[in-house]
Scaffold this motif. Structure first.
Motif, PDB file in Angstrom:
ATOM      1  N   GLY B 135       0.796  -1.226   0.000  1.00 39.90           N
ATOM      2  CA  GLY B 135       0.000   0.000   0.000  1.00 39.90           C
ATOM      3  C   GLY B 135       0.828   1.276   0.000  1.00 39.90           C
ATOM      4  N   TYR B 136       2.142   1.142   0.081  1.00 42.48           N
ATOM      5  CA  TYR B 136       2.977   2.327  -0.082  1.00 42.48           C
ATOM      6  C   TYR B 136       3.249   2.468  -1.575  1.00 42.48           C
ATOM      7  CZ  TYR B 136       3.881   0.868   4.765  1.00 42.48           C
ATOM      8  OH  TYR B 136       3.761   0.435   6.055  1.00 42.48           O
ATOM      9  N   ASN B 172      -5.893   8.189   0.779  1.00 37.87           N
ATOM     10  CA  ASN B 172      -4.748   7.870  -0.080  1.00 37.87           C
ATOM     11  C   ASN B 172      -5.110   7.024  -1.289  1.00 37.87           C
ATOM     12  OD1 ASN B 172      -2.571   9.049   1.664  1.00 37.87           O
ATOM     13  ND2 ASN B 172      -3.456   7.604   3.112  1.00 37.87           N
ATOM     14  N   ARG B 174      -6.688   4.040  -1.846  1.00 38.00           N
ATOM     15  CA  ARG B 174      -6.260   2.644  -1.806  1.00 38.00           C
ATOM     16  C   ARG B 174      -7.469   1.738  -1.600  1.00 38.00           C
ATOM     17  NH1 ARG B 174      -1.502   2.469   2.538  1.00 38.00           N
ATOM     18  NH2 ARG B 174      -3.035   3.562   3.804  1.00 38.00           N
ATOM     19  N   ARG B 190      -2.627   0.457  -4.115  1.00 31.74           N
ATOM     20  CA  ARG B 190      -2.676   1.911  -4.121  1.00 31.74           C
ATOM     21  C   ARG B 190      -2.904   2.403  -5.542  1.00 31.74           C
ATOM     22  NH1 ARG B 190       1.557   6.368  -1.489  1.00 31.74           N
ATOM     23  NH2 ARG B 190       0.205   8.147  -1.838  1.00 31.74           N
TER      24      ARG B 190
END
Lengths: 688, 688
Positions: B135-136, B172, B174, B190
């Motif tokens: 997820g980054y 963000n 996601r 993401r």
């Protein structure tokens, strides 16, 4: 003086100890079956008094009369409040849970050791980051979790006063201070001598000291030493944190610890009334086992070899005098009374206690200490008066480290046979004690003796047991560890729930069961099953709600980190960078530093555009102009790991480097009004 | 073709729009007073059928007859299970909450985007760290929180199938995939094109696609652009994630997005039955306001200027064909259909919708789309049949970006006047619709029309309203957004609780109120107030419990990250490093890498001593040999930010560098047995 091998104890005729560890392990493995809810007789119609609509509903839903009565005793109608508030540790969540009693509803989780974004705890707000950082140590990792075990409400004259709550982190030997005006954590201290704790926190009757007990022995000061040198280089520890009530903080400079033998010290309790000034901790692994891989037996077997371990009786008043008088050594900047000093000065005495105890609980009158040995079937009741007399008379034995040992029979008042796996004891207003029985999965009610004997009961006698589901650890009765317990409610903190709730995968909630202790004698029904699926709480305290005085809004501009003690004038709490009127808002630049002064109110941010260059340092102050209860705003910056909770009146600062370029729509993360989605702004970071 | 200014809409005679934004803001500021619980008449004795003990308890506790009935309808006795399971987003907690209905007990929180140590989520376990790291994005910060908004249960033929749950991160952009065998998060993707979202997740009737709607417009691909170039450089987006059910994962390579005008796209819903293959999203800020600081009005005023915004009708089947056929541009490695392509290919149509809507909800029969404009007082019902006919006939207008606009009157079936601040609509089994009214703090029940008209009711008519406390956002009825709603229960997700619960400082819980919708007509009482003090949930779905099939233990050696789709053989799930018998245990060294193969079972670790040198790299595999439900172990390493949850049968790996020297007592953090405290070992790191 003969060396006491920690093996003698009482004669076989006076108590029953579960004989072989192997048998106990078998019992443990076989536990947790059956389906006894302890909640009524299963009879669908009886004399509770349901007819008409109520009887129809009961029939349709399969409710017994006992169920209807339990429902009526626990239901809290909309707009009415729970009578008691339970503060439960959050176990490995690192937090504290606030539960209403009797409804058993989870009112709030308080962020303590673990960052929690809903509260903006550790997600950018400078005051919260500062508290978390206090809990790290120079050169070590950022500790972003904890194993919270034992919450302790602040007390005045032995009664909860509703001002502060303390909680320990077993994993990393830390203690946190929570202010009950805003239910926020104000301080985390990390013990520089011990690497882990367990038996804390507990407070003395006026909260002069917060006690952090020990757990596994280790080299003091976070040093390394081989297990081969266990007896010489490993030590136990108990730490006394001085609480400065005027500052609302623990004061490490006035705090001290005591070196102890390398046993595993466990739970403690502070003396009260007659026994005020003393502290009582128990211990396990007086065998000093070092494990299977190190050539011994598994710990679970080896630590049960001795028939007795040692109750530690500590003269805290005298220890504080010794510490203040310079009788300490300094380890990592922290004052520690050496074991030999404690022996020489008469600060520490041991009394044998049956086999691997867990709870050490002082009765409301302060006259007795109840120790429950989990591999022994009794509540073992020590008399403070007898203990003092025996100390006065002079102990005749010492442990292998030279600590004087009082003969068990010289201090024991009574042993009450309760059942298998007794752990922890609390008290009510009638003279009953309540002990959790882990292996029996039950709560035992038994009578105190002496002046406290309940009306119509024999002293020191088991009265009844109520089954609970399953594997109860600790329990909490309403104000049940103070000088004036309330009775009425008790909560069983059951570690396993198994079949009680719809399964949520292999990982299940705990089951907090509310037990009705209002009536005496043999009546003690379970009223309610409450899942706790956000952690594994270990211990809890339950306070009358009307003793709490929480704030509903902050005085305008409050920086919560400036709150200090309860006498701090609100004017002293205003943040240095609070923006309390529109004229102060704006964005200013000084070199590469961009400062934002922002107000928030339903439903806009002012300013609503912030333009910076990649690499700029951003200092962003936000003040809520709200004065209405529950008018909370959030502020999230996408991509930046920032989320704040800005409660009515609060001022918050967030400081960060604008490392990522792009368009980041900052926005309010609390649904504050119908125009909440419109409460946003643009944070534009132009590429370098 | 005339340019439609997004301002025309219906004639004044056909609907009532709240006139001035200023007035609305005043209403918002003044909301949330009063004390109407909606829960009975306050009369302490009536005809419910309480006498005897029950009547005595009711009198002592101040319970009305309605309270007693509500208590009886919501109490779930020990050992019985809730009939429904509600999955609620955790808002800024970044998690998902699992709540039992009708008891309203929080059964479990599922760790999704935010590390949560109780579950061992993101505290060392390699499989959980891998999901969080997905997820980054390269070169950006580690995102350790989220703003989860809209959970979506997987569906088969338009009904919940109980297999998977999806949830978005508004902050963000996601999307996470949760497996409902073990209630654990298996995947986080993401969005590489959008920086934030809101209107997701929603699934198509067979879960072929997971819809991630948009929110604030931004330059696509995370680029920077000045607000001066808003109309040219900022865009909206909707993303369709392809779900590979056999793999149990979203497949980014088969997914695509559609470029949209720079409005703020909001909630969506997938068509079903008649309308299957289409997707309906609404929008706000068609005014393209850029805020006060940028020279305009505050967003809260500016975004309400237009009388109408645009319902987006998207032909998903055709869009997928266009995407598969190469009609996309690649942005940051992700396929995006350009706006002009959508216009040219007939993938996107607009229909005016009254003023700043929130919910877009397709009726169970798929024939209508209900849009609730929060600054408009109606449920606006669009007919899919009429919409298709109008598209077929050819739209006569376009929006400023060239998107064809269907005239509102050509697609509108009915407008039902409900009250102030309508947000979100769900459905029951009788033909009633339920809409949340934020400003009225009420739930409106109204009748559908056509074939769905409830027996004995007029079509498209408000039937009754029940007050809720306070400021309701979304609501969830039992299976209330499927092709076959269950009726019976509805939960009002109230954003403010104010005076409902004992205050926990300035930060208060939400109030989830259970509403009884079993009876039709004007009967719709509130049964229960449930605080949610661990987050601010936004949206929830409620499934019949018996549709879920959770695992109670893992097959021996299971690595949860290998679970894949529901047809994966359990043999394929065994971890590569599972240690399933004692002979495999031990500590081995290869250069500076130390590998630990460990088993855990009540109540010991084997081995129980690990000795390394400072700077060594440690790879530590743990396998639970437990086969009993609820026999969970933890494993914490003090000082090292490591805490695992090792459920029965599970295998877990943790990998780290031994940076800190000292003696670290690793131990079990789940109270697994009476000898739990003895379940420990020594991790010794000798100084370099």
């Amino acid at each position: 003086m003969r060396v006491h091998p920690a093996r003698s104890g009482l004669s076989p005729g006076r108590r029953k100890v579960v004989a072989a560890s192997v048998a106990v392990i078998a019992l443990v493995m076989a536990s947790c079956t059956g389906d006894d809810s302890g909640n009524g007789d299963g009879d669908g119609n009886g004399s509770s008094g349901a007819s008409g609509d109520l009887a129809d509903i009961a029939e349709a839903r399969g409710l017994t009369d006992a169920d209807l009565i339990a429902a009526a005793k626990t239901y809290v109608p909309s707009g009415q409040h729970d009578e008691y508030i339970m503060f439960a540790s959050g176990g490995q969540s690192g937090q504290v849970h606030v539960v209403g009693v009797p409804s058993m509803r989870l009112l709030r989780t308080i962020g303590v050791f673990t960052p929690e974004p809903w509260q903006g705890w550790g997600f950018g707000a400078a005051d919260t980051e500062a508290v978390l950082e206090e809990g790290y140590a120079p050169g070590t990792e950022e500790l972003r979790w904890a194993d919270t075990h034992h919450p302790a409400l602040s007390e005045t004259e032995g009664d909860y006063d509703g001002q502060f709550l303390f909680i320990n982190d077993k994993a990393n030997s830390r203690v946190a201070t929570i202010d009950l005006r805003d239910f926020e954590t104000k301080q985390i201290v990390r013990n520089p001598v011990a690497i882990n704790d367990h038996g804390g926190t507990f407070v003395t009757p006026n909260t002069d000291w917060v006690i952090e007990g020990g757990q596994y022995a280790m080299p003091l000061g976070w040093e390394w030493a081989s297990l081969d040198d266990y007896e010489t280089d490993y030590r136990g520890l108990i730490t006394f944190w001085k609480f400065d009530r005027a500052a609302g903080r623990l004061d490490p400079a006035q705090s001290f610890a005591m070196e102890l033998p390398p046993y595993w010290q466990d739970l403690c309790d502070a003396g009260k009334l007659d026994s005020e000034g003393w502290v009582f901790c128990n211990s396990i692994n007086t065998e000093m086992a070092t494990g299977m891989t190190h050539g011994g037996e598994q710990f679970e077997a080896a630590t049960g070899a001795n028939e007795t371990d040692y109750l530690h009786a500590i003269n805290l008043v005298k220890a504080a005098e010794v510490a203040a008088g310079g009788g300490t050594e300094t380890i990592n900047g922290f004052e520690v009374i050496p074991l030999q000093t404690s022996i020489d000065e008469g600060l520490l005495y041991f009394v044998p206690e049956p086999k691997s105890p867990h709870g050490s609980d002082v009765t409301p009158d302060g006259k007795y200490v109840v120790v429950s040995g989990k591999l022994d079937t009794h509540a073992n009741v020590y008399s403070f008066e007898k203990l003092m007399a025996a100390i006065e008379a002079g102990p005749t034995e010492v442990d292998p480290f030279g600590v004087p040992v009082i003969a068990m029979e010289d201090a024991m008042e009574a042993q009450v046979e309760l059942g298998l796996g007794p752990l922890h004891t609390q008290f009510d207003d009638k003279g009953y004690a309540y002990t959790s029985l882990f292996l029996d999965s039950a709560v035992a009610r038994w009578s105190l003796g002496g002046d406290s004997t309940p009306e119509g009961e024999e002293p020191w006698t088991l009265i009844t047991k109520t089954p609970v589901q399953y594997n109860i650890g600790h329990l909490t009765a309403a104000e049940g560890d103070t000088v004036s317990p309330d009775g009425k409610y008790l909560v069983a903190l059951n570690k396993w729930s198994i079949d009680r709730f719809f399964p949520t995968g292999p990982l299940l909630p705990q089951n907090f069961q509310l037990v009705d202790i209002a009536e005496g004698g043999t009546t003690m029904p379970v009223l309610y099953d409450s899942p706790l699926g956000v952690a594994e709480p270990h211990y809890a305290q339950t306070i009358k709600a009307d003793k709490l005085a929480p704030w509903t809004v902050y005085p305008l501009g409050t920086d919560p980190s400036k709150m200090g003690g309860w006498d701090t004038p609100t004017a002293d709490m205003v943040g240095d960078n609070a923006t309390t009127d529109a004229a102060q808002t704006g964005v200013t630049r000084d070199g590469n530093t961009v400062t934002v002064d922002m107000t928030v109110i339903r439903s806009h941010f002012a300013p609503d555009l912030i333009e910076v260059k990649q690499g700029d340092h951003v200092i962003w102050h936000l003040t809520s102009l709200e004065t209405t209860q529950d008018a909370t705003h959030g502020m999230a910056v996408p991509g930046y790991n920032i989320n704040l909770s800005i409660e009515a009146g609060e001022t918050v600062t967030v400081e960060f480097d604008a490392t990522q370029s792009g368009v980041f729509n900052f926005y309010c993360t609390e649904f504050c009004s119908a125009l909440h989605l419109e409460m946003m702004g643009h944070f534009l970071v132009e590429p370098a």
